[in-house]
Design an enzyme around this catalytic site. Structure first.
Site, PDB file in Angstrom:
ATOM      1  N   HIS A  21     -23.395  17.707 -14.527  1.00  0.00           N
ATOM      2  CA  HIS A  21     -24.810  17.920 -14.864  1.00  0.00           C
ATOM      3  C   HIS A  21     -25.257  19.336 -14.519  1.00  0.00           C
ATOM      4  O   HIS A  21     -26.105  19.904 -15.199  1.00  0.00           O
ATOM      5  CB  HIS A  21     -25.682  16.894 -14.114  1.00  0.00           C
ATOM      6  N   ASP A 117     -32.858  17.010 -17.438  1.00  0.00           N
ATOM      7  CA  ASP A 117     -31.817  16.348 -18.233  1.00  0.00           C
ATOM      8  C   ASP A 117     -32.219  14.885 -18.423  1.00  0.00           C
ATOM      9  O   ASP A 117     -33.273  14.449 -17.931  1.00  0.00           O
ATOM     10  CB  ASP A 117     -30.418  16.541 -17.629  1.00  0.00           C
ATOM     11  N   HIS A 367     -10.692  13.357 -21.706  1.00  0.00           N
ATOM     12  CA  HIS A 367     -11.523  12.157 -21.568  1.00  0.00           C
ATOM     13  C   HIS A 367     -12.780  12.236 -22.453  1.00  0.00           C
ATOM     14  O   HIS A 367     -13.555  11.295 -22.501  1.00  0.00           O
ATOM     15  CB  HIS A 367     -11.920  11.983 -20.095  1.00  0.00           C
ATOM     16  N   SER A 372     -16.241  19.268 -21.808  1.00  0.00           N
ATOM     17  CA  SER A 372     -14.833  19.495 -22.147  1.00  0.00           C
ATOM     18  C   SER A 372     -14.661  19.552 -23.658  1.00  0.00           C
ATOM     19  O   SER A 372     -13.898  20.378 -24.182  1.00  0.00           O
ATOM     20  CB  SER A 372     -13.960  18.373 -21.571  1.00  0.00           C
TER      21      SER A 372
END
Ligand code: UDP
Length: 474
Positions: A21, A117, A367, A372
């Site tokens: 985050h 967020d 993942h 990523s």
């Protein structure tokens, strides 16, 4: 830099605890500062138990960006062993509200906008308190944001558990969500994290706008639905703006020298990088299959290895720097010796962005965390999608079926060594791998274009800043 709309603007961003985050919050802050001349303060919500990985991160800050750690919040009296991650995050943010509010109150001049967020939507009320514009930054894709925003409707329409539905969940105009792909907080409607997630969707809809870390070319279908589908527009009235891809820059690291010089000796696009994000760990049975699958594929690889656990965070560091060290006992017997010429093992944490930018990297077994994913796409690296938790199954489906940059091994629930071998070979040597590579390279270019002055994401950010600037005068 386009500062026409944003000179003298000051924006506060609140980041939830955790590396996954904090990175997007800082990256957003750096983007606002470097490309739009905005002054930014990032408030990081912390806990006593903030993950140790954050200490491994070196996040460069633009000179206009200040990172302020709020004092740790303590929610230990409110959680038990079964309290789920989304509940914990929402509780932490809820308890951080007075701290964030005092921090904002102490600022002079006060920032013109507050950006939180999606776990921090309750903090939007701070913006109302101080007359600031309020935005939610969802560091993910538009499809995920559409699901979150549409959930209050699904909550009314769908009977029983989502995972038991026989038909995919419809979001008007968007790709339907298969029951087996739903995000973690939708797995059990009786759990508190489901209620928190529904509330999140409602609160997001009350903001002045939702910023998404994606861009028009990548998220075309959902964006069209958000713009043109009347049913969806009647539910999601808040503007949804795609401002990405925002990723971390390369952070050269002296500790990586051995790995980098190993990569320098490998042919271009010949190495598959294997990593499961900041907190992803595999159970022993899966590690064994992965080790065998990589070995059997006979492809070169760099693997960020973590000690097996069935939980999410592995605090223990173990000694292993490359093929010369003694193998940890959780890897198959003799593995390190057999792969020493083709494999490079990194314990626990690697400088991922630096690795993904290396020309030798030709694939990423990931993942599918969104950071990523973007780091892979913006470096033109196709993906083997291996989702573990959170919204990663949706991301994997999106990448394989909509974006066309990933292949997805069959999981059953352990992914077997033959399936891993097949997936790695297909990605690195097969025709399917070639077309994924072509597509990802196109997206890499379109992502670059989106961020340039006049590009779609740059324009969206200018639009947001112009709105904040005009609301400031009111
Ligand atoms: N990361 C890294 N080294 C590692 C593992 C992760 O640098 O060994 C970084 C990665 O580059 C990314 C972030 O940590 O920026 C992980 O975020 P993501 O959204 O992919 O997954 P999460 O950790 O939130 O599941």
């Amino acid at each position: 830099m386009d500062t026409s709309s944003s000179c003298n603007l000051h924006v506060a961003i609140v980041s939830s605890p955790g590396v996954g985050h904090l990175i997007p919050a800082v990256v957003l802050g750096n983007r606002l500062a470097a490309h739009h001349g905005v002054r930014v303060v990032v408030f990081q919500v912390t806990t006593e138990a903030s993950p140790p990985e954050s200490k491994l991160l070196k996040l460069p800050l633009h000179q206009l960006v200040e990172l302020v750690e709020l004092p740790p919040v303590d929610i230990s009296h409110l959680v038990g062993p079964t309290t789920q991650v989304v509940t914990q995050l929402c509780l932490m943010l809820r308890h951080a509200r007075p701290l964030a509010s005092s921090a904002v109150a102490a600022m002079d001049p006060r920032p013109a906008a507050l950006v939180v967020d999606h776990f921090g939507t309750e903090l939007l009320s701070i913006a109302a308190e101080f007359g600031m514009a309020k935005y939610v930054y969802v560091p993910s894709n538009a499809w995920f944001a559409a699901l979150t925003l549409y959930l209050p409707v699904l909550d009314q329409q769908v009977e029983g558990q989502y995972v038991d539905q026989t038909e995919p969940l419809e979001i008007p105009g968007c790709k339907p969500v298969r029951p087996e792909d739903v995000v973690d907080p939708m797995l059990d409607r009786n759990d508190q994290q489901y209620d928190e997630y529904v509330k999140m969707g409602l609160a997001m809809a009350s903001s002045d706008g939702i910023l998404i870390n994606s861009w028009e070319d990548l998220d075309h279908k959902t964006l069209q639905a958000l713009r043109k589908n009347e049913t969806l527009k009647s539910v999601i009235k808040t503007p949804v703006l795609l401002v990405g891809p925002l990723t971390r820059p390369v952070e050269p690291d002296g500790q990586n020298i051995k790995l980098m010089s190993w990569l320098d000796r490998q042919p271009n696009e010949s190495v598959v990088f294997v990593s499961f994000g900041s907190g992803g760990v595999l159970p022993q049975a899966q590690i064994t299959e992965l080790a065998w699958g990589l070995e059997l594929s006979q492809q070169r690889f760099v693997w960020v290895v973590r000690r097996p656990t069935d939980g999410r965070v592995d605090d223990a560091f173990f000694a292993l720097s490359d093929g010369t060290d003694e193998a940890p006992t959780f890897l198959p017997n003799g593995f390190m010796g057999r792969v020493q010429n083709v494999g490079f093992l990194v314990p626990k944490w690697a400088q991922q962005v630096q690795i993904l930018t290396h020309p030798a990297i030709g694939g990423f077994l990931s993942h599918c965390g969104w950071n990523s994913t973007l780091e892979s796409i913006t470096n033109g690296v196709p993906i083997i999608a291996w989702p573990l938790y959170a919204e990663q199954k949706m991301n994997a489906t999106f990448l394989a079926e909509e974006a066309g940059v990933a292949l997805r091994p069959r999981a059953a629930p352990v992914v077997g060594r033959a399936e891993i071998e097949r997936s790695v070979r297909t990605l690195m040597e097969g025709e399917d791998g070639k077309s994924l590579r072509e597509k990802v390279k196109q997206l890499k270019m379109s992502g670059n274009e989106a961020l340039k002055v006049g590009g779609s994401s740059h324009n969206s950010m200018c639009e947001v800043l112009a709105k904040i600037a005009s609301s400031k005068g009111q």
